[in-house]
Design an enzyme around this catalytic site. Structure first.
Site, PDB file in Angstrom:
ATOM      1  N   GLY A   8      10.255  33.347  31.995  1.00  0.00           N
ATOM      2  CA  GLY A   8      10.273  34.979  32.475  1.00  0.00           C
ATOM      3  C   GLY A   8       9.820  35.681  31.541  1.00  0.00           C
ATOM      4  O   GLY A   8      10.374  36.981  31.272  1.00  0.00           O
ATOM      5  N   GLY A  11       8.638  39.650  32.006  1.00  0.00           N
ATOM      6  CA  GLY A  11       9.656  40.655  32.636  1.00  0.00           C
ATOM      7  C   GLY A  11      10.117  41.790  31.420  1.00  0.00           C
ATOM      8  O   GLY A  11       9.803  41.803  30.150  1.00  0.00           O
ATOM      9  N   GLN A  12      11.022  42.759  31.947  1.00  0.00           N
ATOM     10  CA  GLN A  12      11.364  43.681  31.004  1.00  0.00           C
ATOM     11  C   GLN A  12      12.294  42.876  29.935  1.00  0.00           C
ATOM     12  O   GLN A  12      11.955  43.637  28.786  1.00  0.00           O
ATOM     13  CB  GLN A  12      12.733  44.580  31.681  1.00  0.00           C
ATOM     14  CG  GLN A  12      13.048  45.719  31.321  1.00  0.00           C
ATOM     15  CD  GLN A  12      14.104  46.733  31.876  1.00  0.00           C
ATOM     16  OE1 GLN A  12      15.015  46.050  32.634  1.00  0.00           O
ATOM     17  NE2 GLN A  12      14.598  47.942  31.376  1.00  0.00           N
ATOM     18  N   ASP A  34       5.624  32.053  32.364  1.00  0.00           N
ATOM     19  CA  ASP A  34       6.072  33.311  33.534  1.00  0.00           C
ATOM     20  C   ASP A  34       5.087  32.847  34.750  1.00  0.00           C
ATOM     21  O   ASP A  34       3.902  32.265  34.564  1.00  0.00           O
ATOM     22  CB  ASP A  34       5.762  34.562  33.033  1.00  0.00           C
ATOM     23  CG  ASP A  34       6.542  35.618  33.910  1.00  0.00           C
ATOM     24  OD1 ASP A  34       7.669  36.328  33.331  1.00  0.00           O
ATOM     25  OD2 ASP A  34       6.365  35.838  35.168  1.00  0.00           O
ATOM     26  N   TYR A 142      22.018  39.257  45.231  1.00  0.00           N
ATOM     27  CA  TYR A 142      21.756  39.000  43.828  1.00  0.00           C
ATOM     28  C   TYR A 142      23.035  38.569  43.137  1.00  0.00           C
ATOM     29  O   TYR A 142      23.019  37.718  42.393  1.00  0.00           O
ATOM     30  CB  TYR A 142      21.106  40.471  43.213  1.00  0.00           C
ATOM     31  CG  TYR A 142      20.986  40.284  41.850  1.00  0.00           C
ATOM     32  CD1 TYR A 142      20.074  39.624  41.110  1.00  0.00           C
ATOM     33  CD2 TYR A 142      21.614  41.363  40.998  1.00  0.00           C
ATOM     34  CE1 TYR A 142      19.867  39.588  39.570  1.00  0.00           C
ATOM     35  CE2 TYR A 142      21.548  41.567  39.623  1.00  0.00           C
ATOM     36  CZ  TYR A 142      20.548  40.787  38.936  1.00  0.00           C
ATOM     37  OH  TYR A 142      20.439  40.813  37.699  1.00  0.00           O
TER      38      TYR A 142
END
Ligand code: NAD
Ligand code: AKB
Length: 315
Positions: A8, A11-12, A34, A142
């Site tokens: 990942g 991502g941010q 990713d 989530y």
């Protein structure tokens, strides 16, 4: 020498954490992955591979072939997006974690990092100064996946000795990469719109208080908890992190100190219900005591840096 796998990386968080890890361990020792392409500074500074974390065979191949010792598993579907596609999001959030935990168990990896979130709390949780141990009845896909994940990492620690370090990140504020579809994303979007057009329509109401944190503090905490001696850790689920508690109104007032004409309007959408179920502020005294959690940024300082960096970025 550690050999790190980041899942990942685009991502941010991954887009910043990967570069910090490369500074610490050497560019070639941090394999970035990713499901989508990496930002140029990650693709150009070291190894990058496209990986769908649900592809267990490819994940195993990379871990074996690269002699990986630690995994930072950052891939997930965040709160807002997960509510739009509940079952696929559950599948990604949970099966990816189970794939990584199983690999770590079988291959006796040194350590894992897997982030949890303030989303583990729910409407029945005390909202002010939410304690480390309290009622946890999340009502989002989530949040349920993060709470289940916390239970699984502790289970793998107790049954198999898999050492996963985890933080319950608040909403993260950063200028490098856009936020990934969560409920706290307004706190990033507001800066871009303030600089581009002097106004912002906020999808949460003006007095919605949520815990937030500036990315440099989150990255430092991530590195600190991973480096902490295991004898200092009193828990093996996930640590509360408080950061800065603020409302959209408070953030807008700070922005007005730099952009006096800035105007904010409010049009709450489906994310308001999610935000209302999360804590207003967090008690992170356990993390402070165990491994020395501390922050460098308060609301004014964070706002100043965000405005400066985004002005330079978008011109
Ligand atoms: P993000 O959405 O910005 O990044 C996640 C990355 O995972 C994306 O680049 C995406 O392409 C990748 N990804 C998605 N599905 C994948 C798959 N199947 N295989 C491989 N990669 C896949 O999220 P983020 O904000 O960087 O969050 C990283 C982690 O931190 C997540 O676990 C998130 O729940 C957690 N977290 C984030 C925040 C926050 O405010 N950013 C707060 C609390 C917890
Ligand atoms: C989200 O809003 O979903 C994330 C988080 C707090 O986990 N930023």
């Amino acid at each position: 020498m550690e050999k790190i796998l980041v899942i990942g990386c685009s991502g941010q968080i991954g887009s910043e954490l990967t570069l910090e890890l490369r500074k610490m361990y050497g560019d070639s020792n941090v394999i970035a992955t990713d499901i989508r392409p990496a930002p140029p500074d990650i693709a150009d500074s070291g190894p990058f591979e496209i990986l769908d974390v649900l592809d267990e065979a490819k994940l195993r191949l990379i871990v074996e072939h690269e002699h990986i010792t630690r995994i930072y598993h950052l891939a997930a579907i965040l709160s807002g997006n997960a509510e739009k596609r509940p079952l696929p999001s559950w599948e990604i959030n949970m099966r990816s974690l189970m794939n990584v935990l199983e690999l770590a168990r079988e291959m006796k990896l040194d350590k894992l990092f897997w982030p949890s979130s303030i989303a583990v709390f729910g409407p029945t949780t005390p909202q002010m100064n939410t304690p480390q141990y309290t009622i946890m009845e999340p009502n989002t896909v989530y949040g349920i996946s993060k709470l289940a994940g916390e239970r699984w990492i502790e289970y793998y620690y107790e049954k198999y000795g898999v050492d996963t370090r985890s933080l319950r990140y608040p909403g993260l504020i950063s200028y490098k990469t856009e936020a990934g579809g969560g409920t706290t994303d307004y706190a990033v979007e507001i800066f871009y719109d303030a600089i581009k057009q002097n106004d912002y329509e906020c999808f949460l109401s003006s007095e919605t208080a949520l815990p937030m944190m500036f990315m440099p503090d989150a990255i430092k905490a991530t590195i600190d908890v991973m480096e902490a001696d295991s004898s200092r850790l009193s828990l093996h689920s996930s640590y509360n992190m408080a950061g800065i508690s603020c409302t959209p109104h408070m953030l807008a007032e700070q922005i007005k100190k730099h952009i006096p004409d800035f105007e904010i309007t409010y049009k709450p959408d489906f994310r308001q219900v999610i935000a209302d179920s999360w804590p207003n502020s967090i008690d992170d005294s356990v993390a402070q005591k165990d491994w020395g959690l501390a922050y460098q940024y308060d609301l004014p300082r964070m706002t100043e840096v965000m405005i400066d960096k985004i002005r330079k970025k978008i011109g």
